[in-house]
Design a protein around this motif. Structure first.
Motif, PDB file in Angstrom:
ATOM      1  N   MET B   1       0.833  -1.196   0.000  1.00 18.45           N
ATOM      2  CA  MET B   1       0.000   0.000   0.000  1.00 18.45           C
ATOM      3  C   MET B   1       0.867   1.245   0.000  1.00 18.45           C
ATOM      4  O   MET B   1       1.829   1.341   0.722  1.00 18.45           O
ATOM      5  N   THR B   2       0.492   2.168  -0.830  1.00 17.28           N
ATOM      6  CA  THR B   2       1.246   3.410  -0.879  1.00 17.28           C
ATOM      7  C   THR B   2       0.654   4.409   0.100  1.00 17.28           C
ATOM      8  O   THR B   2      -0.532   4.677   0.085  1.00 17.28           O
ATOM      9  N   THR B   3       1.467   4.923   0.947  1.00 17.96           N
ATOM     10  CA  THR B   3       0.981   5.898   1.904  1.00 17.96           C
ATOM     11  C   THR B   3       1.065   7.280   1.283  1.00 17.96           C
ATOM     12  O   THR B   3       1.990   7.564   0.549  1.00 17.96           O
ATOM     13  N   PRO B   4       0.095   8.154   1.562  1.00 20.12           N
ATOM     14  CA  PRO B   4       0.181   9.499   1.007  1.00 20.12           C
ATOM     15  C   PRO B   4       1.484  10.154   1.425  1.00 20.12           C
ATOM     16  O   PRO B   4       1.956   9.958   2.548  1.00 20.12           O
ATOM     17  N   PRO B   5       2.057  10.956   0.558  1.00 21.82           N
ATOM     18  CA  PRO B   5       3.359  11.553   0.859  1.00 21.82           C
ATOM     19  C   PRO B   5       3.383  12.282   2.186  1.00 21.82           C
ATOM     20  O   PRO B   5       4.357  12.193   2.916  1.00 21.82           O
ATOM     21  N   VAL B 173       2.126   2.238  -8.215  1.00 27.64           N
ATOM     22  CA  VAL B 173       3.442   1.664  -7.960  1.00 27.64           C
ATOM     23  C   VAL B 173       3.457   0.775  -6.726  1.00 27.64           C
ATOM     24  O   VAL B 173       4.494   0.272  -6.350  1.00 27.64           O
ATOM     25  N   ASP B 174       2.327   0.595  -6.106  1.00 25.84           N
ATOM     26  CA  ASP B 174       2.359  -0.324  -4.962  1.00 25.84           C
ATOM     27  C   ASP B 174       2.195  -1.749  -5.450  1.00 25.84           C
ATOM     28  O   ASP B 174       1.625  -2.026  -6.491  1.00 25.84           O
ATOM     29  N   GLY B 175       2.750  -2.637  -4.679  1.00 27.87           N
ATOM     30  CA  GLY B 175       2.790  -4.026  -5.117  1.00 27.87           C
ATOM     31  C   GLY B 175       1.553  -4.827  -4.750  1.00 27.87           C
ATOM     32  O   GLY B 175       1.431  -5.987  -5.113  1.00 27.87           O
TER      33      GLY B 175
END
Lengths: 720, 176
Positions: B1-5, B173-175
């Motif tokens: 999971m991509t965390t917000p910047p 771009v998260d896996g």
């Protein structure tokens, strides 16, 4: 015809904030507070919420809408904590230029990875809760009572003891002047009033009445139109062109040699498109014209024997365990390149006026659009306005901004004139960023009880991350290429997943569900092969091998099996297949019921498909996503493949890249089984279990194991 | 999971609270951390599932270079984009306030990446003969991140500045 005002920003250019040290520290997501004292304007309680005197609550939505429904469900999160009256909520887009101006008050705007809800739920709920507390504090101050004695519900603050209440519209101006609370307590899920309700999507009325404006509908006064052609052989360049046949034709404004592509600009798009056909273009393609599907397959096969491989997972000692297993199975699976083929092709309207640039496009990431547009036009980022438009389908294609770059290159060449560039369907099919093809070899070892002791999965495929985004790959592994393998949920003591990165000249990108659109098909079909070899029921085999390690996978598998009456009687000739998958933070399973004729006609009697997304924000929308996943998935499973000959894509339109038709749609039973405690995505994961459940059912019905897609290549067709 | 910047940066700054051996003055330290002070726990910064590597904390970036010497966030200036359209070639300019005399000058400038596989993107030797401690370059970045320009002065002191840069994503771009 609607004319869009290029100066419209979606937000008044005032207010926002005290950009303090917190801004630099990135602590201020969504909490840039308005400056006080401009009573003439609608009070903003924070970046997300504005309340008008007539009690209308405006909630900003910072992602894009392409049919996935989160323009409704994300504001539901805000509205619930705000204790708003949903009937009085109006949703407006936050814009990329406003996000830039406010140092990203709205955070991430990328609408990808099924992550709108799961990644923004916390700050959206906090925005609602903070505003609610400010409204309560304003009412309490006005009445001279403790805030703790006041409650908020349905857009009003009430004080029960004195039987007084005030609507939000009457409190907003005072509330906006208050200091926001530093900490707010979010509601317990049991107290949610809007989250969890099936609410109609807010954009549907405008869609069905034709009022909605998609990117392709952008109209600007004085606009010209462009048709474009890039080299049919990927990465080719214009060697020479002869436009003499069309240059003096009526309506043709200019023929542009942009190096990477040719554009014809005209006073209507059809004239531009027709003229483009008669521009003689000689392309410089180098050796790329030699590429074929067979050459690519040979490269993938060579990857299987490659000496050095990237290791994505290595539990126990798989090679040794395979050597001692009682039963060993081996199989190779293949999935093809796929095009997105969105209903609306790539489109970009751009207008460069001096150092100012306006862009109207269907984009999944307005910030990326802004950055690409600014870089391409050579203007400052704060001079770019990206106008929010609905997308006519995205499916991952409209995240990379190659088309915006083209549109802005044309606008730059036509500086001062707005130009709408629209790709033809053929251009769209032949210049996609395709779902990568992939060759995967499985080797599984079981003991005599059907317990899987070892699983070796080898992937030979291109890398999206390395080629499209050019990101460094930790340990050489592209997480998308091995998705659902490197994180498989089965309790197998020895698991080895390795990867041969085999890039080709075919550009690859993110196709809805990405690696999970293909790898779960292969994994869950191979699991079925092992169940069959062990003489076990496919559901029982999965449950036994999942064990206690993955309770959420088990739960969704059981929920869907129960809804499908797995093991129950079926009409003669009808067979079932099952699969379970996980991805994007959610858990999914599917049961398909099919019959297969001797001629290969596949009749799908029913699809039972389920998801556990943790919390189900808008169940009706989730059901729509499950149904949509079946439509999209079946088109790919039966007919989807892009093949390569002479360095280019062979398919060109829907006659040779077929979509499922309305009468072919099977009955879909959606199972929404939220177990709570986490937030998972919904837009993509449900597509993952469909292909394996269907192919497992076909194997049960026909005895034919499908190890490559699409089904048309196995002589199978979908019977309506 | 991509965390917000923003959340990534928050975690990073939280982790920075654990920095040891810093000789920074209290005021400087507070400026560095901005609103992050008082957040409580001190978890280790994580890459949050990002494929492009581990997110380093500020102390993990600075400590190996400053090695206990005084470090101050002052006198270093960065000019770069807020949004980069891709991470391949991001314009970046840095300059350091310094008279650049034999007695008082900048000796080195480091460009440090929080997320790239190689943290030290550049180490530039400078000296009084250059007249100005300034450089312009283009960086290859593995995603949105905090960048640090660190300068060593001839006195042995260090100064630095941070830049918050978002590489806008062209996809998921998260896996997961």
């Amino acid at each position: 015809m609607t004319h869009l005002d290029p100066s419209s920003t979606g937000l008044a250019r005032r207010d926002f904030l005290k950009v303090s040290a917190t801004a630099a520290a990135g602590m201020s997501l969504g909490f840039f507070w308005p400056t006080h004292g401009n009573a003439a304007e609608t009070p903003k309680l924070n970046a997300w919420i504005e309340i008008q005197t007539d009690d209308t609550v405006i909630i900003r939505y910072a992602r894009t809408e392409m049919g996935q429904g989160s323009r409704t469900s994300a504001p539901m999160l805000v509205a619930d904590e705000l204790e708003a009256d949903w009937k009085k909520v109006r949703i407006e887009y936050a814009t990329a230029h406003e996000n830039l101006r406010t140092k990203r008050a709205y955070g991430d705007m990328a609408t990808v990875g099924s992550r709108t809800i799961r990644n923004s739920q916390e700050y959206l709920r906090k925005a609602g809760a903070t505003a609610r507390e400010m409204l309560i504090a304003a009412a309490a101050a006005q009445w001279g009572v403790p805030a703790s004695e006041c409650t908020a519900a349905l857009g009003k603050v009430s004080h029960a003891a004195s039987k007084r209440s005030l609507s939000y519209g009457k409190l907003a101006a005072a509330a906006a002047k208050l200091e926001a609370p530093k900490e707010v307590k979010l509601k317990d899920p049991k107290d949610w009033k809007i989250i969890g309700k099936s609410l109609p999507r807010v954009d549907i009325p405008d869609i069905v009445t034709g009022k909605i404006r998609y990117g392709i509908d952008a109209q600007v006064p004085g606009m010209m139109y462009a048709a474009v052609a890039a080299s049919p052989v990927f990465n080719g360049k214009v060697k020479s062109l002869d436009a003499s046949k069309v240059e003096n034709r009526r309506g043709i404004v200019k023929v542009l040699n942009m190096g990477e592509f040719v554009a014809v600009v005209a006073n209507n798009w059809w004239r531009a498109k027709e003229a483009l056909r008669e521009v003689a273009i000689d392309w410089e393609t180098g050796d790329n014209g030699q590429l074929t599907s067979a050459v690519i397959m040979n490269s993938f096969k060579a990857g299987m024997g490659q000496a050095e491989l990237a290791v994505a997972r290595n539990d126990g000692n798989t090679v040794q365990a395979l050597g001692t297993a009682a039963k060993v199975l081996e199989a190779e699976y293949f999935t093809p390149y796929l095009a997105h083929a969105t209903m609306e092709p790539m489109v970009c309207t751009a207008w460069l006026q001096g150092d100012k640039l306006d862009v109207w496009t269907s984009t999944q990431n307005p910030e990326n659009t802004l950055a690409v547009a600014a870089a391409t036009a050579g203007v400052a980022q704060d001079k770019v306005t990206v106008h929010p438009m609905q997308l006519g389908g995205g499916l991952g294609r409209k995240s990379p901004q190659d088309f915006t770059r083209q549109g802005v290159m044309i606008a730059k060449a036509m500086a001062g004139t707005p130009v709408k560039m629209v790709w033809s369907r053929e251009e769209d099919m032949q210049h996609d960023l395709y779902r990568p093809a992939s060759l995967v070899r499985f080797k599984g070892g079981m003991d005599n009880d059907g317990k899987v002791q070892a699983l070796h999965i080898r992937v030979s495929a291109p890398s999206i991350l390395a080629t499209l985004l050019r990101l460094p790959l930790p340990k050489g592994v592209d997480g998308q290429a091995v998705a659902s393998f490197n994180d498989h949920p089965y309790d197998i003591p020895n698991s080895l997943v390795d990867y041969a990165q085999r890039n080709t000249n075919v550009p690859v990108g993110f196709w809805r569900t990405v690696g999970h659109s293909q790898n779960p098909y292969m994994r869950e079909c191979f699991i079925d092969e092992m169940a069959l070899a062990a003489g076990k029921d496919p559901l029982a085999f999965r449950l036994a091998n999942l064990g206690q390690k993955s309770p959420r996978d088990v739960a969704i598998l059981q929920a869907v099996a129960k809804a499908a009456d797995w093991g129950g009687p079926l009409p003669k000739g009808v067979f079932r297949g099952i699969a379970e998958t996980e991805g994007y933070g959610s858990y999914t399973a599917c049961v398909c019921e099919v019959s297969v004729s001797d001629k290969g006609d596949v009749k799908i009697h029913r699809v039972v498909i389920g998801i556990d997304p943790g919390y189900a924000v808008n169940p009706d929308n989730i059901e729509a996503q499950l149904q949509g996943s079946v439509v999209h998935g079946l088109s790919a499973i039966f007919w989807g493949e892009m093949t390569i000959k002479d360095g280019r894509i062979e398919q060109s339109n829907f006659h040779d890249y077929r979509m499922m038709r309305l009468n072919e749609m099977p009955v879909v039973k959606a199972v929404i089984a939220p177990t709570g405690g986490f937030w998972g995505g919904v837009g993509e994961p449900a597509q993952a279990p469909l292909a394996p459940a269907l192919c497992n059912a076909i194997a049960a019905a026909s005895g034919k194991r499908i190890r490559s897609l699409p089904l048309k290549n196995h002589g199978m067709s979908l019977k309506a | 999971m991509t965390t917000p910047p923003a959340a990534l940066r928050r975690d990073w700054l939280r982790a920075s609270l654990g920095a040891t051996a810093w000789a920074a003055g209290r005021a400087t330290f507070a400026r560095v951390l901005g609103g992050a002070l008082g957040l409580g726990s001190l978890p280790t910064a994580q890459a949050q599932g990002m494929l492009s590597g581990k997110l380093l904390s500020l102390s993990e970036m600075l400590d190996p270079i400053v090695a206990g010497a005084p470090v101050v966030r002052a006198g270093v200036h960065i000019e770069t984009l807020i949004l980069a359209d891709n991470g391949l070639s991001v314009p970046f300019r840095v300059w350091v306030d310094s008279p650049m005399t034999a007695q008082d000058h900048v000796t080195h400038i480091w460009l440090l990446s929080q997320r790239n596989p190689v943290m030290v993107m550049a180490k530039i030797h400078v000296g009084p003969q250059m007249g100005r401690a300034e450089l312009s370059t283009r960086l290859r970045l593995a995603g949105g991140q905090q960048l640090v320009a660190l300068a060593r002065l001839s006195s042995g002191q260090f100064r630095y500045e941070l830049a918050d840069l978002i590489v806008t994503e062209a996809g998921c771009v998260d896996g997961s």
